[in-house]
Design an enzyme around this catalytic site. Structure first.
Site, PDB file in Angstrom:
ATOM      1  N   SER A 133     -23.492 -21.505 -12.764  1.00 32.90           N
ATOM      2  CA  SER A 133     -23.419 -22.589 -11.791  1.00 32.90           C
ATOM      3  C   SER A 133     -22.098 -22.527 -11.018  1.00 32.90           C
ATOM      4  O   SER A 133     -21.748 -21.488 -10.457  1.00 32.90           O
ATOM      5  CB  SER A 133     -23.593 -23.933 -12.516  1.00 32.90           C
ATOM      6  OG  SER A 133     -23.714 -24.999 -11.614  1.00 32.90           O
ATOM      7  N   ASP A 197     -34.664 -22.653  -9.758  1.00 32.21           N
ATOM      8  CA  ASP A 197     -33.325 -23.254  -9.797  1.00 32.21           C
ATOM      9  C   ASP A 197     -32.854 -23.526  -8.365  1.00 32.21           C
ATOM     10  O   ASP A 197     -32.829 -22.633  -7.517  1.00 32.21           O
ATOM     11  CB  ASP A 197     -32.370 -22.291 -10.510  1.00 32.21           C
ATOM     12  CG  ASP A 197     -30.971 -22.859 -10.689  1.00 32.21           C
ATOM     13  OD1 ASP A 197     -30.703 -23.979 -10.194  1.00 32.21           O
ATOM     14  OD2 ASP A 197     -30.151 -22.193 -11.334  1.00 32.21           O
ATOM     15  N   HIS A 290     -32.117 -25.523 -13.514  1.00 30.57           N
ATOM     16  CA  HIS A 290     -30.734 -25.039 -13.502  1.00 30.57           C
ATOM     17  C   HIS A 290     -30.103 -25.041 -14.894  1.00 30.57           C
ATOM     18  O   HIS A 290     -29.004 -24.520 -15.077  1.00 30.57           O
ATOM     19  CB  HIS A 290     -29.900 -25.918 -12.562  1.00 30.57           C
ATOM     20  CG  HIS A 290     -28.513 -25.429 -12.323  1.00 30.57           C
ATOM     21  ND1 HIS A 290     -28.227 -24.187 -11.807  1.00 30.57           N
ATOM     22  CD2 HIS A 290     -27.307 -26.030 -12.529  1.00 30.57           C
ATOM     23  CE1 HIS A 290     -26.924 -24.033 -11.720  1.00 30.57           C
ATOM     24  NE2 HIS A 290     -26.335 -25.133 -12.146  1.00 30.57           N
TER      25      HIS A 290
END
Length: 312
Positions: A133, A197, A290
């Site tokens: 991320s 995602d 995610h």
């Protein structure tokens, strides 16, 4: 913003591998999520347009005073911090001296100095940079700034950059700037993207925002089948033709999460937080996809997609 980094070696003496891992977006940290969804950029000569929030996360400037970005990336401050990193008493530089309140090393300088020290201690070591991320964005931005600062001695020891669910960090010029350093003599930069995602599809790759990914994308679908692509499908996430499949896939992921412990073994059983995220994903599928769980499973269970050609 506080940036957390883990640095370790494969063994205490004569190490051959140094791992640098930038921590990703924390689920309940509003600042981290604001950074992920930030679209502002700062243009750097030679390099291109770079995501301003990620530069701030590395401690390379402050949007309240944009001149600080230039000072850190192109000006005297970077050189000054390099000269002063090995000594407790900082040298006076007259009018160019950094105010005492700003003397502390930020994430970029702290990681670079520690990496230099470890490479000097372990002569045969190579280093890998990784992150999920927000951490993935910082993982690729870190060597990019090393090249910008002409830290070629450090870059010669780079073994690879592996990011997971990484958002875009800038425009197309950055990819061209880094191509020679990440693709020669072998490919060193791999982006892992799981299915739907949303974060790797931000900020938008369109005429308005002009953000672009670079490097090799290892795309995993919801069955953990890997495919090498230049860009993940549905690159800006909100394509209308993907709308129904995205929600159907979120339902499948919830069902799968409840059965993984039985079909793949107890080590794959998902906890309450992961299942809660799957339920949330029925309304917001791009966010639930995610979660790190799917990235761990992609690496552990992933199979490369093969295309068989029929003979006539």
């Amino acid at each position: 913003m506080s940036t957390q980094v883990f640095i370790l070696t494969d063994k205490p003496k004569d190490a051959t591998l140094i791992l640098i891992s930038f921590r990703g977006t924390e689920p309940f940290d509003a600042d981290d999520w604001c950074t992920d969804f930030d679209y502002s950029w700062y243009e750097i000569p030679k390099l291109g347009k770079v995501h301003m929030g990620f530069l701030e996360a590395l401690g390379l400037g402050n949007r309240a005073d944009t001149v600080t970005f230039q000072n850190h990336l192109l000006g005297k401050e970077a050189k000054f911090r390099d000269r002063s990193s090995d000594s407790e008493e900082l040298p006076s530089t007259g009018n160019d001296c950094i105010p005492p309140g700003k003397m502390e090393l930020t994430a970029y300088y702290a990681v670079k100095n520690k990496l230099k020290s470890l490479l000097e201690e372990h002569k045969k070591a190579k280093f890998v940079v990784t992150g999920h991320s927000l951490g993935g964005a910082l993982a690729i931005l870190f060597p990019t700034v090393l090249v910008l600062h002409d830290e070629m001695e450090i870059m010669h020891s780079l073994l690879g950059v592996y990011t997971f669910g990484q958002p875009r960090i800038g425009n197309e010029r950055i990819g061209r700037f880094m191509k020679a350093h990440l693709e020669s003599p072998v490919q060193k930069y791999f982006r892992v993207v799981y299915c739907n995602d949303m974060v790797p599809r931000l900020p938008y790759d369109d005429k308005t925002f002009s953000y672009k990914h670079f490097g090799v994308c290892l795309f995993y679908n919801s069955c953990y089948i890997e495919q090498k692509v230049d860009e993940e499908p549905n690159k800006n996430f909100f394509g209308l033709r993907y709308l129904i499949p995205v929600y159907l896939n979120a339902l499948w992921e919830l069902i799968r999460s409840l059965t993984m412990g039985y079909t793949h073994g107890p080590q794959y059983k998902e906890g309450w937080f992961s299942i809660f995220a799957r339920i949330l994903g029925l309304a917001f599928p791009g966010i639930s996809a995610h979660c790190p769980t799917d990235y761990v499973n992609s690496v552990r269970l992933g199979k490369e997609r093969t295309i068989q050609m029929s003979s006539f």
